[in-house]
Design a protein around this motif. Structure first.
Motif, PDB file in Angstrom:
ATOM      1  N   LEU A 196      35.746  11.631  92.958  1.00 18.33           N
ATOM      2  CA  LEU A 196      35.118  11.485  91.651  1.00 18.33           C
ATOM      3  C   LEU A 196      35.293  10.043  91.198  1.00 18.33           C
ATOM      4  N   VAL A 197      34.172   9.374  90.896  1.00 17.90           N
ATOM      5  CA  VAL A 197      34.182   7.946  90.569  1.00 17.90           C
ATOM      6  C   VAL A 197      33.295   7.703  89.354  1.00 17.90           C
ATOM      7  N   ARG A 198      33.715   6.852  88.453  1.00 21.59           N
ATOM      8  CA  ARG A 198      32.924   6.480  87.284  1.00 21.59           C
ATOM      9  C   ARG A 198      32.053   5.281  87.607  1.00 21.59           C
ATOM     10  N   ALA A 199      30.770   5.346  87.217  1.00 21.84           N
ATOM     11  CA  ALA A 199      29.841   4.241  87.445  1.00 21.84           C
ATOM     12  C   ALA A 199      28.635   4.424  86.542  1.00 21.84           C
ATOM     13  N   MET A 200      27.852   3.351  86.355  1.00 19.40           N
ATOM     14  CA  MET A 200      26.661   3.408  85.509  1.00 19.40           C
ATOM     15  C   MET A 200      25.474   4.003  86.241  1.00 19.40           C
ATOM     16  N   CYS A 201      25.383   3.770  87.539  1.00 22.01           N
ATOM     17  CA  CYS A 201      24.301   4.308  88.353  1.00 22.01           C
ATOM     18  C   CYS A 201      24.783   4.308  89.802  1.00 22.01           C
ATOM     19  N   PRO A 202      24.058   4.969  90.711  1.00 24.72           N
ATOM     20  CA  PRO A 202      24.513   5.024  92.104  1.00 24.72           C
ATOM     21  C   PRO A 202      24.725   3.656  92.739  1.00 24.72           C
ATOM     22  N   LEU A 203      23.828   2.708  92.459  1.00 25.31           N
ATOM     23  CA  LEU A 203      23.984   1.389  93.056  1.00 25.31           C
ATOM     24  C   LEU A 203      25.166   0.636  92.450  1.00 25.31           C
ATOM     25  N   ASP A 204      25.427   0.881  91.166  1.00 28.09           N
ATOM     26  CA  ASP A 204      26.623   0.305  90.547  1.00 28.09           C
ATOM     27  C   ASP A 204      27.872   0.876  91.209  1.00 28.09           C
ATOM     28  N   LEU A 205      27.821   2.136  91.599  1.00 29.16           N
ATOM     29  CA  LEU A 205      28.953   2.758  92.285  1.00 29.16           C
ATOM     30  C   LEU A 205      29.208   2.078  93.622  1.00 29.16           C
ATOM     31  N   LEU A 206      28.144   1.836  94.388  1.00 31.72           N
ATOM     32  CA  LEU A 206      28.304   1.182  95.690  1.00 31.72           C
ATOM     33  C   LEU A 206      28.850  -0.233  95.524  1.00 31.72           C
ATOM     34  N   ALA A 207      28.393  -0.922  94.465  1.00 29.74           N
ATOM     35  CA  ALA A 207      28.880  -2.276  94.222  1.00 29.74           C
ATOM     36  C   ALA A 207      30.338  -2.263  93.784  1.00 29.74           C
ATOM     37  N   LYS A 208      30.692  -1.296  92.937  1.00 31.71           N
ATOM     38  CA  LYS A 208      32.062  -1.220  92.425  1.00 31.71           C
ATOM     39  C   LYS A 208      33.052  -0.944  93.550  1.00 31.71           C
ATOM     40  N   LEU A 209      32.656  -0.127  94.505  1.00 32.36           N
ATOM     41  CA  LEU A 209      33.542   0.203  95.623  1.00 32.36           C
ATOM     42  C   LEU A 209      33.519  -0.862  96.708  1.00 32.36           C
ATOM     43  N   GLY A 210      32.593  -1.819  96.622  1.00 29.46           N
ATOM     44  CA  GLY A 210      32.518  -2.854  97.644  1.00 29.46           C
ATOM     45  C   GLY A 210      32.020  -2.335  98.972  1.00 29.46           C
ATOM     46  N   ILE A 211      31.103  -1.371  98.916  1.00 27.09           N
ATOM     47  CA  ILE A 211      30.593  -0.769 100.151  1.00 27.09           C
ATOM     48  C   ILE A 211      29.637  -1.714 100.870  1.00 27.09           C
ATOM     49  N   ILE A 212      28.776  -2.394 100.117  1.00 29.23           N
ATOM     50  CA  ILE A 212      27.756  -3.259 100.710  1.00 29.23           C
ATOM     51  C   ILE A 212      28.170  -4.713 100.556  1.00 29.23           C
ATOM     52  N   GLY A 213      28.284  -5.408 101.671  1.00 31.31           N
ATOM     53  CA  GLY A 213      28.732  -6.789 101.672  1.00 31.31           C
ATOM     54  C   GLY A 213      27.596  -7.787 101.676  1.00 31.31           C
ATOM     55  N   PRO A 214      27.902  -9.082 101.680  1.00 30.60           N
ATOM     56  CA  PRO A 214      26.870 -10.126 101.586  1.00 30.60           C
ATOM     57  C   PRO A 214      25.951 -10.191 102.793  1.00 30.60           C
ATOM     58  N   GLU A 215      26.381  -9.702 103.943  1.00 28.79           N
ATOM     59  CA  GLU A 215      25.542  -9.743 105.134  1.00 28.79           C
ATOM     60  C   GLU A 215      24.953  -8.383 105.466  1.00 28.79           C
ATOM     61  N   ASP A 216      25.224  -7.391 104.622  1.00 22.39           N
ATOM     62  CA  ASP A 216      24.663  -6.058 104.837  1.00 22.39           C
ATOM     63  C   ASP A 216      23.288  -5.959 104.192  1.00 22.39           C
ATOM     64  N   HIS A 217      22.529  -4.931 104.580  1.00 21.04           N
ATOM     65  CA  HIS A 217      21.180  -4.749 104.059  1.00 21.04           C
ATOM     66  C   HIS A 217      21.020  -3.329 103.541  1.00 21.04           C
ATOM     67  N   LEU A 218      20.436  -3.212 102.346  1.00 26.41           N
ATOM     68  CA  LEU A 218      20.175  -1.920 101.722  1.00 26.41           C
ATOM     69  C   LEU A 218      18.680  -1.753 101.513  1.00 26.41           C
ATOM     70  N   VAL A 219      18.134  -0.629 101.967  1.00 25.77           N
ATOM     71  CA  VAL A 219      16.753  -0.256 101.690  1.00 25.77           C
ATOM     72  C   VAL A 219      16.804   0.929 100.737  1.00 25.77           C
ATOM     73  N   ALA A 220      16.212   0.788  99.547  1.00 23.24           N
ATOM     74  CA  ALA A 220      16.368   1.790  98.503  1.00 23.24           C
ATOM     75  C   ALA A 220      15.029   2.332  98.034  1.00 23.24           C
ATOM     76  N   PHE A 221      14.964   3.651  97.920  1.00 24.98           N
ATOM     77  CA  PHE A 221      13.838   4.332  97.284  1.00 24.98           C
ATOM     78  C   PHE A 221      14.389   4.949  96.008  1.00 24.98           C
ATOM     79  N   THR A 222      14.186   4.257  94.890  1.00 26.75           N
ATOM     80  CA  THR A 222      14.783   4.690  93.638  1.00 26.75           C
ATOM     81  C   THR A 222      13.941   4.216  92.469  1.00 26.75           C
ATOM     82  N   ALA A 223      14.052   4.937  91.365  1.00 31.79           N
ATOM     83  CA  ALA A 223      13.364   4.537  90.147  1.00 31.79           C
ATOM     84  C   ALA A 223      14.308   4.556  88.958  1.00 31.79           C
ATOM     85  N   ALA A 224      15.286   5.461  88.967  1.00 28.61           N
ATOM     86  CA  ALA A 224      16.166   5.622  87.813  1.00 28.61           C
ATOM     87  C   ALA A 224      16.948   4.351  87.507  1.00 28.61           C
TER      88      ALA A 224
END
Length: 384
Positions: A23-51
């Motif tokens: 259970l983790v607190r965050a503003m949105c799913p992408l904020d959660l990934l950023a807060k946990l440091g999951i995606i780094g500067p050389e990683d790539h994310l492809v997102a289908f999102t609107a919210a």
């Protein structure tokens, strides 16, 4: 309190068929990934999102992010460098059709910055305009072919209506407790359950080891700790928030069933109204993803209905949409007894504007009656 949080996380994990949940607190799913440091500067994310599409650049300032407007696997492959000879050279073995057999050689077992050139796919279930239903099975197969980890946000569908991990996703996110799935604001923190797929399925000779699921587990356990060994390793929540989560989980099946039944009735009413131009609801045979929805969603077709007034859903119609919302007298977020009521909002996507109903626990007949009165006043305003 830590043991209660671990108990609630375990309850959510069992609902999703997950190996573990945090259970983790965050503003949105992408904020959660950023807060946990999951995606780094050389990683790539492809997102289908609107919210939280508007918050993508802010949430992931340092990573490479591509936002697609189609949930088809081909759209994700195109934004993942598919067809680029330099990209394909990263794979050691390819099949005759060009798909990689072994996926990406990058390691997902460590946090961002410790392993480079990793690929993530993110899908928002029932969140994009038009309420598309992504084909999780097809996306998971395509993701494995290029070594990507598939992340699905099923906050609107919840574990009652959709189980992405059983369909092939490695990571599932669901908003629980404070904030709620219908909260569209990206400035309010919510509690998210992070669920990870089991690394082994089947028994005996049918036993299959899913290496990508094991990679995903190691990645999140690196940041949040192993819940089996240390239940207190994840972010600690307050007693009030834990009580809200427990209340939501206790009433989730009955509440979601009522929401989905109401959404189906509201969609049927709107599809017959002469002042409504388009209705997008996966339960209608006219919806583009109706066939996918029947094998992806459970117990119904979700609580979200999108529609627009007569004419194309262009941005110039936003003013008319907001006028209809002003005339709708059921806009109150909660009834007198505290039950969440159906919410009508206006959403924009590029050059298009839609009206969205998130079905609540109120009577669908009362909702359709309020909509009917609002449409009458909108089409035939009182003369001065």
């Amino acid at each position: 309190m830590a043991s209660r949080q671990a108990e609630l996380a375990g309850q959510i994990a069992r609902a999703h068929g997950a190996r573990a949940a945090w259970l983790v607190r965050a503003m949105c799913p992408l904020d959660l990934l950023a807060k946990l440091g999951i995606i780094g500067p050389e990683d790539h994310l492809v997102a289908f999102t609107a919210a939280c599409e508007g918050s993508v650049p802010d949430a992931l300032k340092w990573g490479s992010v591509s936002v697609v407007d189609d949930s088809a696997p081909e759209a994700f492959l195109a934004q993942s460098g598919w067809g680029d000879p330099d990209y394909l050279a990263r794979f050691s073995t390819c099949s005759d059709d060009g798909l990689a057999k072994e996926g990406s050689p990058a390691s997902y077992a460590f946090g961002s910055g410790l392993s480079s050139a990793r690929l993530f796919w993110f899908v928002d279930m029932l969140g994009a305009p038009g309420v598309p239903v992504p084909d999780i099975r097809a996306l998971s197969c395509a993701a494995r072919s290029v070594g990507a980890l598939l992340i699905v946000d099923c906050s609107r569908a919840t574990s009652f209506a959709c189980k992405p991990l059983a369909l092939g996703a490695q990571i599932c996110l669901e908003a629980v407790g404070g904030g709620g799935a219908c909260c569209s604001s990206a400035t309010l923190e919510k509690t998210y359950a992070v669920c990870l797929a089991p690394a082994v399925s089947g028994r005996g000779r049918r036993r299959v080891v899913h290496t990508e699921a094991e990679d995903a587990y190691r990645l999140f356990a690196f940041r949040l700790g192993d819940p089996a060994e240390d239940p207190t390793s994840a972010m600690q929540l307050g007693e009030d928030e834990l009580s809200r989560i427990a209340s939501v989980l206790a009433t989730l099946p009955a509440a979601m069933q009522q929401r989905m039944d109401s959404a189906r009735a509201i969609a049927a009413y709107l599809s017959c109204h002469p002042c409504i131009g388009y209705v997008w609801y996966p339960g209608l045979a006219s919806h583009a993803d109706h066939a996918v929805a029947t094998v992806t969603l459970e117990h119904g077709f979700g609580p979200v209905v999108d529609f627009c007034l007569t004419g194309a859903p262009i941005a110039s119609c936003e003013g008319r949409a907001r006028r209809l919302i002003e005339l709708y007298d059921g806009i109150r977020p909660n009834a007198a007894d505290g039950r969440p009521m159906s919410a009508v909002t206006c959403i924009k996507a590029g050059n298009q504007a839609y009206l969205r109903i998130y079905a609540g626990l109120d009577d669908p007949l009362a909702v359709t009656d309020s909509l009917d009165q609002a449409l009458r006043l909108f089409c035939n305003p009182p003369q001065p």
